[in-house]
Design an enzyme around this catalytic site. Structure first.
Site, mmCIF file in Angstrom:
data_model
loop_
_atom_site.group_PDB
_atom_site.id
_atom_site.type_symbol
_atom_site.label_atom_id
_atom_site.label_comp_id
_atom_site.label_asym_id
_atom_site.label_seq_id
_atom_site.Cartn_x
_atom_site.Cartn_y
_atom_site.Cartn_z
ATOM 1 N N CYS A 157 0.827 -1.210 0.000
ATOM 2 C CA CYS A 157 0.000 0.000 0.000
ATOM 3 C C CYS A 157 0.861 1.260 0.000
ATOM 4 O O CYS A 157 0.612 2.200 -0.767
ATOM 5 C CB CYS A 157 -0.925 -0.008 1.214
ATOM 6 S SG CYS A 157 -0.086 -0.455 2.754
ATOM 7 N N HIS B 297 -2.376 5.413 6.510
ATOM 8 C CA HIS B 297 -0.991 5.883 6.637
ATOM 9 C C HIS B 297 -0.969 7.349 6.189
ATOM 10 O O HIS B 297 -1.836 7.800 5.440
ATOM 11 C CB HIS B 297 -0.046 5.151 5.684
ATOM 12 C CG HIS B 297 -0.015 3.662 5.810
ATOM 13 N ND1 HIS B 297 0.435 3.012 6.929
ATOM 14 C CD2 HIS B 297 -0.318 2.690 4.906
ATOM 15 C CE1 HIS B 297 0.405 1.694 6.704
ATOM 16 N NE2 HIS B 297 -0.062 1.471 5.503
HETATM 17 P P1 NAD Z 1 -5.205 -10.833 6.182
HETATM 18 O O1 NAD Z 1 -4.574 -11.483 7.370
HETATM 19 O O2 NAD Z 1 -6.261 -9.827 6.392
HETATM 20 O O3 NAD Z 1 -5.785 -11.947 5.219
HETATM 21 C C1 NAD Z 1 -5.078 -13.095 4.880
HETATM 22 C C2 NAD Z 1 -6.078 -14.214 4.638
HETATM 23 O O4 NAD Z 1 -5.374 -15.367 4.189
HETATM 24 C C3 NAD Z 1 -6.862 -14.626 5.882
HETATM 25 O O5 NAD Z 1 -8.221 -14.723 5.528
HETATM 26 C C4 NAD Z 1 -6.302 -16.010 6.244
HETATM 27 O O6 NAD Z 1 -7.272 -16.849 6.814
HETATM 28 C C5 NAD Z 1 -5.892 -16.514 4.872
HETATM 29 N N1 NAD Z 1 -4.839 -17.533 4.869
HETATM 30 C C6 NAD Z 1 -3.850 -17.712 5.756
HETATM 31 N N2 NAD Z 1 -3.042 -18.740 5.366
HETATM 32 C C7 NAD Z 1 -3.579 -19.199 4.196
HETATM 33 C C8 NAD Z 1 -3.228 -20.236 3.310
HETATM 34 N N3 NAD Z 1 -2.178 -21.016 3.539
HETATM 35 N N4 NAD Z 1 -3.994 -20.444 2.214
HETATM 36 C C9 NAD Z 1 -5.076 -19.662 1.958
HETATM 37 N N5 NAD Z 1 -5.462 -18.659 2.787
HETATM 38 C C10 NAD Z 1 -4.714 -18.440 3.888
HETATM 39 O O7 NAD Z 1 -3.990 -10.233 5.337
HETATM 40 P P2 NAD Z 1 -4.015 -8.964 4.395
HETATM 41 O O8 NAD Z 1 -3.873 -7.744 5.226
HETATM 42 O O9 NAD Z 1 -5.132 -9.069 3.439
HETATM 43 O O10 NAD Z 1 -2.611 -9.119 3.639
HETATM 44 C C11 NAD Z 1 -2.455 -9.999 2.555
HETATM 45 C C12 NAD Z 1 -1.264 -9.545 1.742
HETATM 46 O O11 NAD Z 1 -1.521 -8.227 1.275
HETATM 47 C C13 NAD Z 1 0.069 -9.468 2.487
HETATM 48 O O12 NAD Z 1 1.120 -9.732 1.582
HETATM 49 C C14 NAD Z 1 0.119 -8.020 2.928
HETATM 50 O O13 NAD Z 1 1.428 -7.564 3.177
HETATM 51 C C15 NAD Z 1 -0.485 -7.359 1.710
HETATM 52 N N6 NAD Z 1 -1.060 -6.028 1.947
HETATM 53 C C16 NAD Z 1 -1.792 -5.768 3.081
HETATM 54 C C17 NAD Z 1 -2.311 -4.498 3.282
HETATM 55 C C18 NAD Z 1 -3.064 -4.135 4.527
HETATM 56 O O14 NAD Z 1 -2.988 -3.021 4.976
HETATM 57 N N7 NAD Z 1 -3.813 -5.022 5.134
HETATM 58 C C19 NAD Z 1 -2.121 -3.516 2.324
HETATM 59 C C20 NAD Z 1 -1.444 -3.819 1.138
HETATM 60 C C21 NAD Z 1 -0.900 -5.079 0.973
#
Ligand code: NAD
Length: 335
Positions: free
Chosen positions: A140, A219
């Site tokens: 992000c 942020h």
């Molecule tokens: P999150 O924890 O909200 O969601 C992750 C999901 O994946 C959960 O539903 C979990 O149950 C599931 N999961 C866990 N292990 C798994 C597996 N082995 N197989 C399938 N599903 C599985 O995470 P998020 O915040 O959505 O982040 C996901 C990615 O996006 C990360 O790389 C993070 O760095 C990136 N990201 C996050 C944000 C943010 O602010 N939340 C912003 C930009 C990018």
């Protein structure tokens, strides 16, 4: 023929990307994975989204009344591309499975740049992702810095950019994280964000520092940028007004804090109250000697969503970057 898309990891990012895929005329959402039973999965099932179970979760999901369409493997058999939005490092693990199955994948910013052939921000390097098997949509923060710095670089040339990132401590729904009542410096110089921007904009010198603040909403970035050519404040405002996925926030409308920016997103009727555009306050833009200063707010939960949609089209060989961005923007109500 529609592009068949699967979403692996149905959390903060995954559920938003799945909803965005549903809005695209040229895409079909084949289904999403469920890693455990929770309200997100229950709502997806209620809405008719097909659920594919990972890690032997089928029985537990069915015990909770979820109709399971198949396994993770079954999902991969039926898609052209997956968006992997699992927690960081899990994407790199899953890559081995995608490689074995010959499935294209879009990873997220929590993964290292080396996970993919290309790190991606649509308006900066769409064509680099054309027909690739693996693309990483950057984080992000990196997406936000890239959108505005790239626009400045295209117009006037950027000699160097410096940014201090005030990072949100955790996402609004999280119950673990912090700090809760302190401001925490990041002892990493540069913070990883600067080098990450350079994975997309290799020719721009960007140096970042970061602190974490006890807030969940957004942020905030404070930037100082030396330009190759002189620019006036009004011209910078004009540029950002005309830059896709960037929104100029009129301070006169009394939108001052990140809380008010999020309230604006709700008042605009945006789904989930998301703000996918990077928000630059007009009165926060200034020029001192040869340096441009501005501040931007970043809705971490949603700004990468349009990038994922464009990345899907790019890996599937849709060549026209501008057209893809326009289609994505129209479907999501962005400019
Ligand atoms: P999150 O924890 O909200 O969601 C992750 C999901 O994946 C959960 O539903 C979990 O149950 C599931 N999961 C866990 N292990 C798994 C597996 N082995 N197989 C399938 N599903 C599985 O995470 P998020 O915040 O959505 O982040 C996901 C990615 O996006 C990360 O790389 C993070 O760095 C990136 N990201 C996050 C944000 C943010 O602010 N939340 C912003 C930009 C990018």
């Amino acid at each position: 023929m529609k592009i068949k898309v699967g979403v692996v990891g149905y959390g903060t990012i995954g559920k938003r990307v799945a909803d965005a895929v549903l809005l695209q005329d040229d895409m079909e959402l084949v289904g999403v994975t469920a890693h455990s039973y929770n309200y997100r999965v229950a709502i997806a099932a209620e809405r008719g989204i097909k659920i594919f179970a990972v890690d032997g979760e089928r029985e537990s999901l069915e015990a909770h009344g979820i109709s399971v369409a198949g396994s993770f493997d079954d999902l991969l058999e039926n898609v052209d591309v997956v968006v992997d939005a699992t927690p960081k490092k899990q994407g790199a693990e899953n890559k081995k499975i995608y490689e074995a199955k010959g499935v294209k994948a879009i990873f997220q910013g929590g993964e290292k740049a080396s996970v993919a052939d290309v790190s991606f921000v649509a308006q900066a390097n769409y064509s680099a992702a054309l027909n690739k098997q693996f693309v990483r949509v950057v984080s992000c923060n990196t997406t936000a810095l890239t959108r505005t710095i790239h626009a400045l670089d295209q117009k006037w040339g950027v000699k160097r950019a410096r940014a201090t990132l005030v990072r949100r401590a955790m996402d609004p729904a999280a119950s673990r994280g912090g700090p809760l009542n302190a401001i925490e410096p990041t002892f990493e110089l540069p913070s990883h964000h600067g080098p990450d921007v350079r994975t997309v904009l290799p020719n721009v010198e960007v140096f970042t520092t970061a602190i974490i603040a006890p807030t969940t909403l957004m942020h905030m970035h404070v930037l100082s940028v030396k330009l190759e050519k002189d620019a006036a404040v009004e011209e910078v405002i004009d540029l950002f007004r005309n830059t896709t996925r960037v929104r100029v926030i009129p301070v006169d409308q009394k939108i001052i804090t990140t809380a008010q920016v999020m309230e604006l997103a709700r008042d605009l009727g945006n789904k989930r109250g998301d703000m996918m555009e990077i928000c630059v306050w007009d009165k926060g833009i200034g020029i001192y000697d040869d340096e441009l200063f501005f501040m931007q707010a970043v809705h971490q939960e949603s700004d990468v969503v349009p990038e994922n949609i464009d990345a899907i089209r790019a890996v599937m060989g849709f060549e026209d970057a501008e057209k893809s961005i326009e289609m994505t923007n129209k479907s999501l109500g962005l400019k």
